[in-house]
Design a protein around this motif. Sequence first.
Motif, mmCIF file in Angstrom:
data_model
loop_
_atom_site.group_PDB
_atom_site.id
_atom_site.type_symbol
_atom_site.label_atom_id
_atom_site.label_comp_id
_atom_site.label_asym_id
_atom_site.label_seq_id
_atom_site.Cartn_x
_atom_site.Cartn_y
_atom_site.Cartn_z
ATOM 1 N N CYS A 5 -5.776 8.401 -0.023
ATOM 2 C CA CYS A 5 -5.774 6.966 0.287
ATOM 3 C C CYS A 5 -7.158 6.330 0.367
ATOM 4 O O CYS A 5 -7.333 5.186 -0.045
ATOM 5 C CB CYS A 5 -5.049 6.718 1.608
ATOM 6 S SG CYS A 5 -3.448 7.535 1.755
ATOM 7 N N SER A 6 -8.120 7.059 0.928
ATOM 8 C CA SER A 6 -9.425 6.440 1.197
ATOM 9 C C SER A 6 -10.156 6.034 -0.076
ATOM 10 O O SER A 6 -10.976 5.114 -0.051
ATOM 11 C CB SER A 6 -10.307 7.363 2.030
ATOM 12 O OG SER A 6 -10.717 8.493 1.274
ATOM 13 N N ILE A 7 -9.850 6.671 -1.185
ATOM 14 C CA ILE A 7 -10.532 6.328 -2.432
ATOM 15 C C ILE A 7 -10.343 4.853 -2.779
ATOM 16 O O ILE A 7 -11.249 4.215 -3.313
ATOM 17 C CB ILE A 7 -10.086 7.252 -3.592
ATOM 18 C CG1 ILE A 7 -11.003 7.060 -4.787
ATOM 19 C CG2 ILE A 7 -8.631 7.047 -3.950
ATOM 20 C CD1 ILE A 7 -10.948 8.180 -5.795
ATOM 21 N N CYS A 8 -9.204 4.288 -2.436
ATOM 22 C CA CYS A 8 -8.954 2.863 -2.692
ATOM 23 C C CYS A 8 -9.022 2.013 -1.424
ATOM 24 O O CYS A 8 -9.590 0.920 -1.434
ATOM 25 C CB CYS A 8 -7.584 2.668 -3.327
ATOM 26 S SG CYS A 8 -7.454 3.365 -4.988
ATOM 27 N N HIS A 9 -8.427 2.495 -0.340
ATOM 28 C CA HIS A 9 -8.311 1.686 0.875
ATOM 29 C C HIS A 9 -9.513 1.805 1.799
ATOM 30 O O HIS A 9 -9.598 1.074 2.779
ATOM 31 C CB HIS A 9 -7.033 2.059 1.636
ATOM 32 C CG HIS A 9 -5.791 1.706 0.883
ATOM 33 N ND1 HIS A 9 -5.322 0.421 0.775
ATOM 34 C CD2 HIS A 9 -4.928 2.476 0.181
ATOM 35 C CE1 HIS A 9 -4.227 0.403 0.053
ATOM 36 N NE2 HIS A 9 -3.955 1.639 -0.327
ATOM 37 N N GLY A 10 -10.442 2.722 1.516
ATOM 38 C CA GLY A 10 -11.617 2.898 2.368
ATOM 39 C C GLY A 10 -11.330 3.830 3.525
ATOM 40 O O GLY A 10 -10.178 4.094 3.868
ATOM 41 N N ASP A 11 -12.383 4.319 4.150
ATOM 42 C CA ASP A 11 -12.238 5.291 5.237
ATOM 43 C C ASP A 11 -11.521 4.728 6.453
ATOM 44 O O ASP A 11 -10.864 5.459 7.184
ATOM 45 C CB ASP A 11 -13.611 5.824 5.652
ATOM 46 C CG ASP A 11 -14.248 6.673 4.562
ATOM 47 O OD1 ASP A 11 -15.484 6.749 4.546
ATOM 48 O OD2 ASP A 11 -13.514 7.262 3.738
ATOM 49 N N LEU A 12 -11.648 3.419 6.690
ATOM 50 C CA LEU A 12 -11.008 2.802 7.853
ATOM 51 C C LEU A 12 -9.781 1.976 7.484
ATOM 52 O O LEU A 12 -9.213 1.305 8.324
ATOM 53 C CB LEU A 12 -12.019 1.926 8.605
ATOM 54 C CG LEU A 12 -13.244 2.655 9.135
ATOM 55 C CD1 LEU A 12 -14.216 1.679 9.782
ATOM 56 C CD2 LEU A 12 -12.833 3.740 10.133
ATOM 57 N N GLY A 13 -9.390 2.008 6.214
ATOM 58 C CA GLY A 13 -8.204 1.281 5.784
ATOM 59 C C GLY A 13 -8.422 -0.202 5.565
ATOM 60 O O GLY A 13 -7.469 -0.961 5.460
ATOM 61 N N GLU A 14 -9.686 -0.613 5.471
ATOM 62 C CA GLU A 14 -9.972 -2.036 5.364
ATOM 63 C C GLU A 14 -9.730 -2.624 3.975
ATOM 64 O O GLU A 14 -9.715 -3.838 3.808
ATOM 65 C CB GLU A 14 -11.387 -2.345 5.860
ATOM 66 C CG GLU A 14 -12.492 -1.666 5.084
ATOM 67 C CD GLU A 14 -12.858 -0.269 5.550
ATOM 68 O OE1 GLU A 14 -14.044 0.052 5.491
ATOM 69 O OE2 GLU A 14 -11.983 0.529 5.935
ATOM 70 N N GLY A 15 -9.532 -1.785 2.986
ATOM 71 C CA GLY A 15 -9.199 -2.273 1.652
ATOM 72 C C GLY A 15 -10.369 -2.971 0.990
ATOM 73 O O GLY A 15 -11.527 -2.641 1.240
ATOM 74 N N GLY A 16 -10.072 -3.954 0.159
ATOM 75 C CA GLY A 16 -11.129 -4.671 -0.545
ATOM 76 C C GLY A 16 -11.874 -3.736 -1.471
ATOM 77 O O GLY A 16 -11.278 -2.923 -2.159
ATOM 78 N N LEU A 17 -13.168 -3.833 -1.448
ATOM 79 C CA LEU A 17 -13.986 -2.984 -2.304
ATOM 80 C C LEU A 17 -14.699 -1.929 -1.481
ATOM 81 O O LEU A 17 -15.831 -1.560 -1.770
ATOM 82 C CB LEU A 17 -14.976 -3.842 -3.094
ATOM 83 C CG LEU A 17 -14.321 -4.854 -4.027
ATOM 84 C CD1 LEU A 17 -15.366 -5.720 -4.700
ATOM 85 C CD2 LEU A 17 -13.470 -4.158 -5.076
ATOM 86 N N PRO A 26 -7.712 -3.295 -3.620
ATOM 87 C CA PRO A 26 -6.674 -2.704 -2.773
ATOM 88 C C PRO A 26 -6.519 -3.493 -1.475
ATOM 89 O O PRO A 26 -7.515 -3.968 -0.919
ATOM 90 C CB PRO A 26 -7.197 -1.296 -2.491
ATOM 91 C CG PRO A 26 -8.176 -1.028 -3.585
ATOM 92 C CD PRO A 26 -8.784 -2.348 -3.905
ATOM 93 N N PRO A 27 -5.305 -3.653 -0.987
ATOM 94 C CA PRO A 27 -5.099 -4.418 0.244
ATOM 95 C C PRO A 27 -5.556 -3.652 1.478
ATOM 96 O O PRO A 27 -5.636 -2.427 1.484
ATOM 97 C CB PRO A 27 -3.584 -4.630 0.281
ATOM 98 C CG PRO A 27 -3.034 -3.485 -0.489
ATOM 99 C CD PRO A 27 -4.054 -3.178 -1.553
ATOM 100 N N SER A 28 -5.845 -4.405 2.517
ATOM 101 C CA SER A 28 -6.173 -3.822 3.812
ATOM 102 C C SER A 28 -4.913 -3.225 4.424
ATOM 103 O O SER A 28 -3.828 -3.795 4.313
ATOM 104 C CB SER A 28 -6.722 -4.904 4.744
ATOM 105 O OG SER A 28 -6.821 -4.410 6.056
ATOM 106 N N LEU A 29 -5.074 -2.110 5.085
ATOM 107 C CA LEU A 29 -3.949 -1.511 5.814
ATOM 108 C C LEU A 29 -3.805 -2.142 7.198
ATOM 109 O O LEU A 29 -2.965 -1.742 7.986
ATOM 110 C CB LEU A 29 -4.142 0.006 5.919
ATOM 111 C CG LEU A 29 -4.256 0.727 4.575
ATOM 112 C CD1 LEU A 29 -4.464 2.222 4.783
ATOM 113 C CD2 LEU A 29 -3.031 0.471 3.713
#
Length: 142
Positions: free
Chosen positions: A32-44, A55-58
């Motif tokens: 998941c982190s590859i797209c959503h980021g380590d904290l799930g914030e999404g974006g870039l 990718p959307p923010s979680l």
Amino acid sequence: FATEDLKDLYANPTQITAASLKKGAENYRIYCSICHGDLGEGGLTGKLKGGHFTPPSLHSAKLKDGSDGLIYQIIVRGQNTMPSYEKQIPADVRWDIVNYVRVLQRSQNAKEADLEAKVVDATGASKTEVKTDVKSGKEGQH
């Protein structure tokens, strides 16, 4: 698949335990982190910066307010440009990821009530502990 709340069809069978969160964190980092980021914030924020989609923010209201079953089904079926991960992630691990996403959401939206922790011991019994040694993280900053 619609975005309606799926809690009546898919209730989370996995308790939030240290083991579940560890497994969820490990698999979140892999899938998941590859797209959503380590904290799930999404974006870039993910490792695919500069791609052709955002990718959307979680932490969106849709996911925070939705059931665990909704997040589970997004993992299974995919959504928008996100593919299905049904074949890559076993069912029990999907629930661990859902539990970890819930922790990420809470970490970015903490409330004073979060200072109380429900702890489940090895026998499955739960108790409430109040954390009194919480630090702001600003100690020693100038």
